[in-house]
Design a protein around this motif. Structure first.
Motif: not given
Length: 118
Positions: A68-96
């Protein structure tokens, strides 16, 4: 009788569809996001938050506030997206759990990073 049963099976077999998963399709985004925030889930299930070139380790409880802090620092006009990069050995539950935390924080655009194999 056998001939009639054979004909019935031959006619009905193509009509029975196997359990096919009908996946939704996605189109291209209308425009590229101004800011990409990357949440990295390591092999040991530790979290790191990468905003542009700044990467720092965080805990799951701190994820929502930092995003939220990073999105508000970008400004109200800026669009932001969040990308999750997880190692393939990580449990599915952690990503969820990460996805759930982001959803509760009100993040609109969440994606999963994958590696393309040739």
């Amino acid at each position: 009788v056998m001939l009639v049963l054979l004909i019935i099976f031959m006619v009905t077999a193509p009509l029975i569809t196997p359990s096919v998963v009908d996946l939704p399709s996605v189109g291209k985004a209308a425009r590229k996001p101004d800011q990409v925030i990357e949440v990295i889930v390591g092999k040991d299930e530790s979290l790191s938050l990468k905003i542009e070139d700044d990467t720092r380790r965080i805990k799951l409880a701190e994820l929502a506030a930092n995003v939220k802090r990073a999105q508000s620092a970008a400004g109200k006009e800026a669009s932001s997206a969040v990308v999750i990069s997880a190692d393939k050995s990580v449990k599915y539950e952690t990503v969820v759990k990460v996805m759930d935390t982001l959803q509760r924080a009100g993040v609109q655009r969440v994606g999963l990073s994958v590696q393309m194999v040739n």
